[in-house]
Write a protein that holds these residues in place. Structure first.
Motif, PDB file in Angstrom:
ATOM      1  N   ALA A  41      49.837  43.645 -22.487  1.00  0.00           N
ATOM      2  CA  ALA A  41      49.350  44.912 -21.939  1.00  0.00           C
ATOM      3  C   ALA A  41      49.739  45.058 -20.473  1.00  0.00           C
ATOM      4  O   ALA A  41      49.624  44.115 -19.681  1.00  0.00           O
ATOM      5  CB  ALA A  41      47.830  44.989 -22.079  1.00  0.00           C
ATOM      6  N   ASP A  42      50.200  46.261 -20.117  1.00  0.00           N
ATOM      7  CA  ASP A  42      50.550  46.558 -18.721  1.00  0.00           C
ATOM      8  C   ASP A  42      49.312  46.912 -17.903  1.00  0.00           C
ATOM      9  O   ASP A  42      49.257  46.660 -16.699  1.00  0.00           O
ATOM     10  CB  ASP A  42      51.526  47.739 -18.666  1.00  0.00           C
ATOM     11  CG  ASP A  42      52.835  47.429 -19.353  1.00  0.00           C
ATOM     12  OD1 ASP A  42      53.486  46.449 -18.975  1.00  0.00           O
ATOM     13  OD2 ASP A  42      53.201  48.172 -20.289  1.00  0.00           O
ATOM     14  N   PHE A  43      48.361  47.561 -18.566  1.00  0.00           N
ATOM     15  CA  PHE A  43      47.085  47.938 -17.958  1.00  0.00           C
ATOM     16  C   PHE A  43      45.980  47.502 -18.908  1.00  0.00           C
ATOM     17  O   PHE A  43      46.173  47.470 -20.124  1.00  0.00           O
ATOM     18  CB  PHE A  43      46.996  49.455 -17.750  1.00  0.00           C
ATOM     19  CG  PHE A  43      48.008  50.007 -16.791  1.00  0.00           C
ATOM     20  CD1 PHE A  43      47.779  49.986 -15.427  1.00  0.00           C
ATOM     21  CD2 PHE A  43      49.192  50.577 -17.255  1.00  0.00           C
ATOM     22  CE1 PHE A  43      48.717  50.508 -14.542  1.00  0.00           C
ATOM     23  CE2 PHE A  43      50.133  51.100 -16.378  1.00  0.00           C
ATOM     24  CZ  PHE A  43      49.895  51.065 -15.017  1.00  0.00           C
ATOM     25  N   VAL A  73      46.613  42.246 -14.046  1.00  0.00           N
ATOM     26  CA  VAL A  73      47.053  43.646 -14.088  1.00  0.00           C
ATOM     27  C   VAL A  73      45.865  44.547 -13.752  1.00  0.00           C
ATOM     28  O   VAL A  73      44.714  44.112 -13.796  1.00  0.00           O
ATOM     29  CB  VAL A  73      47.635  44.009 -15.473  1.00  0.00           C
ATOM     30  CG1 VAL A  73      48.858  43.144 -15.780  1.00  0.00           C
ATOM     31  CG2 VAL A  73      46.598  43.883 -16.573  1.00  0.00           C
ATOM     32  N   PRO A  74      46.107  45.811 -13.423  1.00  0.00           N
ATOM     33  CA  PRO A  74      45.014  46.717 -13.064  1.00  0.00           C
ATOM     34  C   PRO A  74      44.073  46.974 -14.242  1.00  0.00           C
ATOM     35  O   PRO A  74      44.485  46.952 -15.406  1.00  0.00           O
ATOM     36  CB  PRO A  74      45.727  48.004 -12.650  1.00  0.00           C
ATOM     37  CG  PRO A  74      47.130  47.600 -12.348  1.00  0.00           C
ATOM     38  CD  PRO A  74      47.429  46.461 -13.260  1.00  0.00           C
ATOM     39  N   VAL A  75      42.812  47.265 -13.920  1.00  0.00           N
ATOM     40  CA  VAL A  75      41.793  47.499 -14.948  1.00  0.00           C
ATOM     41  C   VAL A  75      41.153  48.871 -14.729  1.00  0.00           C
ATOM     42  O   VAL A  75      40.829  49.254 -13.610  1.00  0.00           O
ATOM     43  CB  VAL A  75      40.705  46.409 -14.936  1.00  0.00           C
ATOM     44  CG1 VAL A  75      39.808  46.551 -16.167  1.00  0.00           C
ATOM     45  CG2 VAL A  75      41.320  45.017 -14.899  1.00  0.00           C
ATOM     46  N   GLN A  76      40.965  49.581 -15.848  1.00  0.00           N
ATOM     47  CA  GLN A  76      40.391  50.928 -15.835  1.00  0.00           C
ATOM     48  C   GLN A  76      39.020  50.942 -16.499  1.00  0.00           C
ATOM     49  O   GLN A  76      38.785  50.215 -17.469  1.00  0.00           O
ATOM     50  CB  GLN A  76      41.323  51.880 -16.592  1.00  0.00           C
ATOM     51  CG  GLN A  76      40.822  53.319 -16.688  1.00  0.00           C
ATOM     52  CD  GLN A  76      41.743  54.188 -17.527  1.00  0.00           C
ATOM     53  OE1 GLN A  76      41.987  53.885 -18.688  1.00  0.00           O
ATOM     54  NE2 GLN A  76      42.276  55.248 -16.941  1.00  0.00           N
ATOM     55  N   VAL A  77      38.131  51.785 -16.000  1.00  0.00           N
ATOM     56  CA  VAL A  77      36.840  52.023 -16.651  1.00  0.00           C
ATOM     57  C   VAL A  77      37.011  53.161 -17.646  1.00  0.00           C
ATOM     58  O   VAL A  77      37.396  54.267 -17.284  1.00  0.00           O
ATOM     59  CB  VAL A  77      35.748  52.406 -15.625  1.00  0.00           C
ATOM     60  CG1 VAL A  77      34.385  52.471 -16.307  1.00  0.00           C
ATOM     61  CG2 VAL A  77      35.713  51.411 -14.472  1.00  0.00           C
ATOM     62  N   ARG A  78      36.713  52.883 -18.928  1.00  0.00           N
ATOM     63  CA  ARG A  78      36.781  53.888 -19.995  1.00  0.00           C
ATOM     64  C   ARG A  78      35.393  53.957 -20.626  1.00  0.00           C
ATOM     65  O   ARG A  78      34.819  52.936 -20.974  1.00  0.00           O
ATOM     66  CB  ARG A  78      37.827  53.502 -21.050  1.00  0.00           C
ATOM     67  CG  ARG A  78      39.211  53.244 -20.466  1.00  0.00           C
ATOM     68  CD  ARG A  78      40.237  52.970 -21.548  1.00  0.00           C
ATOM     69  NE  ARG A  78      40.486  54.181 -22.317  1.00  0.00           N
ATOM     70  CZ  ARG A  78      41.391  55.110 -21.985  1.00  0.00           C
ATOM     71  NH1 ARG A  78      42.114  54.956 -20.889  1.00  0.00           N
ATOM     72  NH2 ARG A  78      41.570  56.178 -22.725  1.00  0.00           N
ATOM     73  N   SER A 118      40.209  50.112 -10.408  1.00  0.00           N
ATOM     74  CA  SER A 118      41.003  51.073  -9.639  1.00  0.00           C
ATOM     75  C   SER A 118      41.439  52.285 -10.455  1.00  0.00           C
ATOM     76  O   SER A 118      42.344  53.013 -10.056  1.00  0.00           O
ATOM     77  CB  SER A 118      42.219  50.378  -9.015  1.00  0.00           C
ATOM     78  OG  SER A 118      42.949  49.652  -9.986  1.00  0.00           O
ATOM     79  N   SER A 119      40.788  52.507 -11.605  1.00  0.00           N
ATOM     80  CA  SER A 119      41.004  53.746 -12.354  1.00  0.00           C
ATOM     81  C   SER A 119      39.726  54.082 -13.087  1.00  0.00           C
ATOM     82  O   SER A 119      39.038  53.195 -13.607  1.00  0.00           O
ATOM     83  CB  SER A 119      42.161  53.596 -13.346  1.00  0.00           C
ATOM     84  OG  SER A 119      42.357  54.816 -14.059  1.00  0.00           O
ATOM     85  N   PHE A 120      39.420  55.379 -13.154  1.00  0.00           N
ATOM     86  CA  PHE A 120      38.169  55.841 -13.745  1.00  0.00           C
ATOM     87  C   PHE A 120      38.472  57.039 -14.630  1.00  0.00           C
ATOM     88  O   PHE A 120      38.935  58.076 -14.160  1.00  0.00           O
ATOM     89  CB  PHE A 120      37.195  56.236 -12.626  1.00  0.00           C
ATOM     90  CG  PHE A 120      35.743  56.164 -13.027  1.00  0.00           C
ATOM     91  CD1 PHE A 120      35.084  54.956 -13.099  1.00  0.00           C
ATOM     92  CD2 PHE A 120      35.032  57.327 -13.314  1.00  0.00           C
ATOM     93  CE1 PHE A 120      33.741  54.885 -13.452  1.00  0.00           C
ATOM     94  CE2 PHE A 120      33.699  57.272 -13.672  1.00  0.00           C
ATOM     95  CZ  PHE A 120      33.042  56.045 -13.740  1.00  0.00           C
ATOM     96  N   LYS A 137      47.523  44.860  -8.655  1.00  0.00           N
ATOM     97  CA  LYS A 137      46.255  45.055  -9.353  1.00  0.00           C
ATOM     98  C   LYS A 137      45.674  46.449  -9.141  1.00  0.00           C
ATOM     99  O   LYS A 137      44.592  46.757  -9.636  1.00  0.00           O
ATOM    100  CB  LYS A 137      45.232  43.996  -8.918  1.00  0.00           C
ATOM    101  CG  LYS A 137      45.533  42.600  -9.444  1.00  0.00           C
ATOM    102  CD  LYS A 137      44.332  41.685  -9.296  1.00  0.00           C
ATOM    103  CE  LYS A 137      44.627  40.300  -9.863  1.00  0.00           C
ATOM    104  NZ  LYS A 137      43.427  39.432  -9.847  1.00  0.00           N
ATOM    105  N   ASN A 138      46.396  47.280  -8.395  1.00  0.00           N
ATOM    106  CA  ASN A 138      45.933  48.649  -8.160  1.00  0.00           C
ATOM    107  C   ASN A 138      46.548  49.597  -9.177  1.00  0.00           C
ATOM    108  O   ASN A 138      47.768  49.697  -9.282  1.00  0.00           O
ATOM    109  CB  ASN A 138      46.268  49.107  -6.742  1.00  0.00           C
ATOM    110  CG  ASN A 138      45.764  50.502  -6.452  1.00  0.00           C
ATOM    111  OD1 ASN A 138      46.371  51.493  -6.842  1.00  0.00           O
ATOM    112  ND2 ASN A 138      44.623  50.589  -5.799  1.00  0.00           N
ATOM    113  N   PHE A 139      45.704  50.286  -9.931  1.00  0.00           N
ATOM    114  CA  PHE A 139      46.145  51.160 -11.017  1.00  0.00           C
ATOM    115  C   PHE A 139      47.073  52.266 -10.524  1.00  0.00           C
ATOM    116  O   PHE A 139      48.125  52.532 -11.104  1.00  0.00           O
ATOM    117  CB  PHE A 139      44.918  51.776 -11.698  1.00  0.00           C
ATOM    118  CG  PHE A 139      45.014  51.872 -13.190  1.00  0.00           C
ATOM    119  CD1 PHE A 139      44.438  50.912 -14.006  1.00  0.00           C
ATOM    120  CD2 PHE A 139      45.658  52.935 -13.787  1.00  0.00           C
ATOM    121  CE1 PHE A 139      44.507  51.008 -15.383  1.00  0.00           C
ATOM    122  CE2 PHE A 139      45.743  53.044 -15.168  1.00  0.00           C
ATOM    123  CZ  PHE A 139      45.158  52.077 -15.974  1.00  0.00           C
ATOM    124  N   ALA A 140      46.660  52.934  -9.444  1.00  0.00           N
ATOM    125  CA  ALA A 140      47.443  54.066  -8.931  1.00  0.00           C
ATOM    126  C   ALA A 140      48.814  53.619  -8.452  1.00  0.00           C
ATOM    127  O   ALA A 140      49.826  54.291  -8.696  1.00  0.00           O
ATOM    128  CB  ALA A 140      46.680  54.755  -7.803  1.00  0.00           C
TER     129      ALA A 140
END
Length: 482
Positions: free
Chosen positions: A85-87, A141-146, A165-167, A43-46
């Motif tokens: 979706a992968d992310f 899966v990992p989630v990003q802030v957009r 875990s992503s910005f 679950k970690n984007f990086a």
């Protein structure tokens, strides 16, 4: 380069930031760090991006965000399962992007009353830390802030503590294309805070991915301008301790140029990281499918999506941001969003074991884009005299960096792009870009060649024609023939 923001100064600033809306009181750095450490690595984007890079595949990610928490979770789960979706994203609403939290709160209330989203994204600040954690816990899966926020400090505090875990974004890319009156120094310093926060997480064993917004204004942006800005935001971020950074590039449409630009961007970024002594940064790439006008006809829209997928796959981008067949019609349904993802998945799977055939035009494109981007970055560094923020501020004021069609009054707005006869984006009007005579002649000659084929002089009309071309079923905006 001035180094990290002093820790004591940063912690003092946090008190002011967290006090700007009640949910800020829920944020604890220690608790946020512990929460991330308790999450599974997948679950970690990086972590996942690094794995994707090592495996040499192109991952897929949509855009998505609605006002109500349960509906937002349902949307993400659908895109994960049906769209493969992968992310996953959480796209933030426009009120939050402008720090207008009271109006975002009214949007939530109206959405509850209407039973549907009355906002164009998810108001994460208003919901706070624990609803954000519910999103993370409900998907696999990992989630990003957009978003698109010049001042994203509180948004970062809440979403990172909430397990995102992503910005995405930066002091340049989330100001110049999005705002009119926000001074560059203000947005860059606010984003240095965000990067210092992410650096703090890294210091305590939690990797948070940062991503520059590659498309900028979305239409006909010369790749070298995008690359130069990406590199500057990369340097700003790693200076504050960011360890995972994704370089972004928007599709232009000419395959040689798109692949060469992405490869050249990575080579140049690695060069500058080495030059400034940053050798422990995990560098990845994201390619955005076409960000300009789309055909209204869905079948034609799928062709545009597929072409973007081809470019991303052959360039071996680590991730591709996927569009939908409803781009020309408004907010897509979840079904349309999943269709765009599945179209892209099919393409990247078919091409994952194939390689782009290097040719003379590709080599020339990469050489030129690196030369152009390096000229912009070097002049910016010179103007800063050791202060990167000052250099960027002065570079925009002087037109050394210039983004076409940007609303910001801090952007000079003197350059004009147009396509050549192969569809590659060239520069028609250079403004004050710091290019030598060889670069300028290259662009002029390519546009002259197109003009001769079309029986007209390169002009502003070409620019207009090119802006609308893809929506009308072409890449190059050629004049109509009788």
């Amino acid at each position: 380069m001035k180094g990290k923001i002093d820790l004591e100064k940063f912690l003092q600033s946090r008190k002011e930031v967290l006090a700007t809306w009640p949910t800020g009181a829920e944020v604890s750095l220690e608790d946020g760090i512990n929460y991330h450490k308790a999450l599974p690595p997948e679950k970690n984007f990086a972590v996942k991006l690094k794995k994707v890079k090592e495996e040499g595949i192109t991952a897929i990610q949509p855009r998505a965000g609605v006002a109500l928490l349960n509906e937002h979770i349902a949307l993400l789960k659908y895109l994960e399962k049906e769209g493969e979706a992968d992310f996953l994203p959480t796209t933030i609403d426009s009120y939050t992007r402008q720090n207008r939290y009271q109006e975002a709160q009214r949007g939530i209330e109206e959405s509850l009353a209407e039973g549907r989203s009355m906002l164009n994204g998810f108001p994460a600040v208003n919901y706070g830390v624990y609803p954000c954690r519910k999103i993370i816990e409900e998907v696999n899966v990992p989630v990003q802030v957009r978003h698109g926020t010049p001042d994203a400090r509180l948004l970062a505090e809440i979403t990172l503590a909430g397990g995102f875990s992503s910005f995405e974004g930066g002091g340049i890319t989330y100001n110049i294309p999005y705002a009119k009156e926000v001074p560059l120094r203000k947005s860059i310093e606010d984003w240095q805070y965000v990067d210092r926060l992410i650096g703090y997480y890294a210091e305590h064993g939690v990797l948070i991915n940062r991503e520059s917004f590659g498309p900028l204004t979305g239409t006909l942006v010369p790749p070298s301008v995008t690359i130069a800005i990406n590199i500057l935001e990369l340097l700003l971020a790693v200076e504050q301790g960011v360890k995972s950074f994704t370089l972004g590039l928007g599709q232009c449409g000419n395959l040689n140029q798109d692949v060469a630009a992405l490869h050249g961007m990575v080579e140049l970024a690695e060069e500058y990281l080495k030059r400034f002594g940053f050798q422990d940064v995990d560098l990845t790439t994201v390619f955005h499918q076409w960000m300009g006008g789309f055909p209204q006809d869905e079948a034609r829209a799928f062709a545009v999506i597929a072409w973007g997928a081809v470019a991303a796959a052959l360039a071996k981008a680590n991730k591709v941001i996927v569009k939908t067949p409803h781009e020309a019609l408004g907010v897509p349904t979840k079904e349309a969003n999943a269709q765009g993802l599945k179209t892209t998945r099919q393409i990247v799977n078919m091409l994952k074991d194939q390689r782009f055939m290097v040719n003379e035009e590709y080599l020339l494109e990469k050489e030129m884009v690196k030369k152009e981007a390096r000229a912009i970055v070097e002049r910016t560094l010179e103007l800063g005299e050791g202060d990167l923020v000052a250099g960027i501020e002065r570079a925009f004021a002087a037109g050394v960096i210039d983004v076409p069609f940007a609303p910001s009054r801090f952007n000079l707005g003197k350059i004009l792009p147009a396509r050549d006869d192969t569809g590659a984006v060239r520069i028609l009007e250079f403004g004050n870009l710091p290019f030598d005579s060889e670069i300028r002649e290259f662009h002029r000659e390519r546009l002259k060649r197109r003009g001769e084929k079309e029986g007209r002089e390169p002009s502003f009309q070409m620019v207009i024609d090119d802006i609308y071309a893809i929506g009308k079923g072409m890449l190059v905006g050629k004049p109509r023939t009788k």
